[in-house]
Scaffold this active site. Structure first.
Site, PDB file in Angstrom:
ATOM      1  N   THR A  56     -36.932 -33.539  43.522  1.00 41.20           N
ATOM      2  CA  THR A  56     -36.363 -34.943  43.477  1.00 41.20           C
ATOM      3  C   THR A  56     -35.015 -34.989  42.971  1.00 41.20           C
ATOM      4  O   THR A  56     -34.005 -35.611  43.235  1.00 41.20           O
ATOM      5  CB  THR A  56     -37.293 -35.774  42.837  1.00 41.20           C
ATOM      6  OG1 THR A  56     -38.426 -35.647  43.048  1.00 41.20           O
ATOM      7  CG2 THR A  56     -37.001 -37.444  43.164  1.00 41.20           C
TER       8      THR A  56
ATOM      9  N   GLY B  26     -37.135 -36.606  37.378  1.00 42.14           N
ATOM     10  CA  GLY B  26     -38.310 -36.740  38.178  1.00 42.14           C
ATOM     11  C   GLY B  26     -39.701 -36.660  37.261  1.00 42.14           C
ATOM     12  O   GLY B  26     -39.352 -36.457  36.023  1.00 42.14           O
ATOM     13  N   ALA B  27     -40.857 -36.594  37.837  1.00 42.08           N
ATOM     14  CA  ALA B  27     -42.052 -36.479  37.040  1.00 42.08           C
ATOM     15  C   ALA B  27     -43.299 -35.901  37.854  1.00 42.08           C
ATOM     16  O   ALA B  27     -43.001 -35.934  39.096  1.00 42.08           O
ATOM     17  CB  ALA B  27     -42.389 -37.750  36.336  1.00 42.08           C
TER      18      ALA B  27
ATOM     19  N   GLY C  53     -43.372 -29.309  35.468  1.00 42.65           N
ATOM     20  CA  GLY C  53     -43.944 -28.371  36.545  1.00 42.65           C
ATOM     21  C   GLY C  53     -42.703 -27.521  36.918  1.00 42.65           C
ATOM     22  O   GLY C  53     -43.260 -26.274  37.461  1.00 42.65           O
TER      23      GLY C  53
ATOM     24  N   GLU D 187     -35.486 -31.086  28.861  1.00 40.25           N
ATOM     25  CA  GLU D 187     -35.802 -32.556  29.513  1.00 40.25           C
ATOM     26  C   GLU D 187     -36.042 -33.624  28.342  1.00 40.25           C
ATOM     27  O   GLU D 187     -35.458 -34.446  28.322  1.00 40.25           O
ATOM     28  CB  GLU D 187     -36.759 -32.615  30.573  1.00 40.25           C
ATOM     29  CG  GLU D 187     -36.487 -31.581  31.731  1.00 40.25           C
ATOM     30  CD  GLU D 187     -37.500 -31.464  32.800  1.00 40.25           C
ATOM     31  OE1 GLU D 187     -37.322 -31.064  34.031  1.00 40.25           O
ATOM     32  OE2 GLU D 187     -38.630 -31.704  32.344  1.00 40.25           O
TER      33      GLU D 187
HETATM   34  C1  5RP Z   1     -39.503 -30.107  35.807  1.00 41.29           C
HETATM   35  C2  5RP Z   1     -39.958 -31.526  35.753  1.00 41.29           C
HETATM   36  C3  5RP Z   1     -39.790 -32.253  37.144  1.00 41.29           C
HETATM   37  O1  5RP Z   1     -39.210 -33.308  36.865  1.00 41.29           O
HETATM   38  C4  5RP Z   1     -41.260 -32.437  37.873  1.00 41.29           C
HETATM   39  O2  5RP Z   1     -41.962 -31.184  37.888  1.00 41.29           O
HETATM   40  C5  5RP Z   1     -41.020 -33.080  39.003  1.00 41.29           C
HETATM   41  O3  5RP Z   1     -40.509 -32.109  40.260  1.00 41.29           O
HETATM   42  P1  5RP Z   1     -40.300 -32.445  41.563  1.00 41.29           P
HETATM   43  O4  5RP Z   1     -39.154 -33.608  41.720  1.00 41.29           O
HETATM   44  O5  5RP Z   1     -40.038 -30.980  42.151  1.00 41.29           O
HETATM   45  O6  5RP Z   1     -41.483 -32.923  42.048  1.00 41.29           O
HETATM   46  O7  5RP Z   1     -40.461 -31.914  34.831  1.00 41.29           O
HETATM   47  O8  5RP Z   1     -39.812 -29.313  34.599  1.00 41.29           O
END
Ligand code: 5RP
Length: 217
Positions: A31, A82-83, A96, A103
């Site tokens: 994202t 993102g999250a 993830g 972060e």
């Molecule tokens: C990376 C993160 C990302 O923000 C989280 O995994 C969301 O990723 P994506 O936007 O690919 O779904 O915490 O460490």
């Protein structure tokens, strides 16, 4: 609408939160990649960025955006990231993409945390997404045993080394009813660098891409 279209829509919405001539914090993930790409059009308005990962740094630099070390910077106007899960209380699971520690540090410095997600990331209770925990390599087995005592099922994310040279345990089957308490408890285990619960420093604004458009929470 597919998920990538939603990610792009919410990334564009985050541009409205950028204050001219400030240094912004930039997160990591698919994202955020849409957000970084969107920065290309307004990069003349930015004083630069602080990044939370090697991957985001490379993407920002490829667009000609100045990337500063966090130690060179006194303050950040916003942090956009993102999250993996986000609750109505603006608590999150992140990590993830294994970038959780940097972060969390960049988010701590920022005046405002703008979380950008699509509606698949909204939950009432954190924990369906396995909780990432960054661990010093020699402590991996010990920390895993301690996480089992807390009711979780930790799985070593084999083959992944974080930007800080550590390993990740993904903790399955945790129902995180008190995110602040669980964040502190896990961070107190010797050998844990940090865990992916962002509750003590949650988001200030959550932008959610839905079929109907981008909602602001
Ligand atoms: C990376 C993160 C990302 O923000 C989280 O995994 C969301 O990723 P994506 O936007 O690919 O779904 O915490 O460490």
């Amino acid at each position: 609408m597919d998920q990538n279209t939603k990610k792009q829509a919410v990334a564009l919405a985050a541009l409205d939160y950028i204050e001219a001539d400030t240094i912004i914090g930039v997160g990591t993930g698919s994202t955020v990649n849409f957000f970084i790409d969107a920065l290309a059009d307004i990069k003349h308005k930015l004083a630069g960025a602080v990044s939370s990962s090697v991957a985001s740094t490379a993407r920002l630099k490829a667009l000609g955006i100045d990337v500063f070390e966090l130690n060179e910077v006194d303050s950040l106007s916003i942090y956009v990231d993102g999250a993996d899960e986000v609750t109505p209380h603006k608590h999150m699971i992140k990590g993830g993409g294994a970038a959780l520690t940097q972060e969390k540090i960049v988010a701590a410095v920022a005046k405002k945390f703008v979380c950008i997600v699509d509606d698949t990331k909204q939950v009432d209770v954190l924990g369906d997404f396995p909780l990432p925990v960054e661990v010093i390599p020699m402590a991996r087995s010990y920390v895993a045993r301690e996480l089992v005592k807390l009711g979780g099922d930790p799985v070593w994310r084999q083959g992944v080394i974080t930007d800080n040279g550590n390993v990740i345990l993904d903790v399955h089957n945790l129902k995180i009813l008190n995110p602040r308490e669980m964040e502190s408890t896990i961070n107190n285990i010797a050998g844990v660098v940090t865990n992916g619960i962002f509750a003590h420093r949650g988001a200030d604004v959550v932008l959610v891409a839905t079929e109907q458009g981008v909602e602001t929470h």
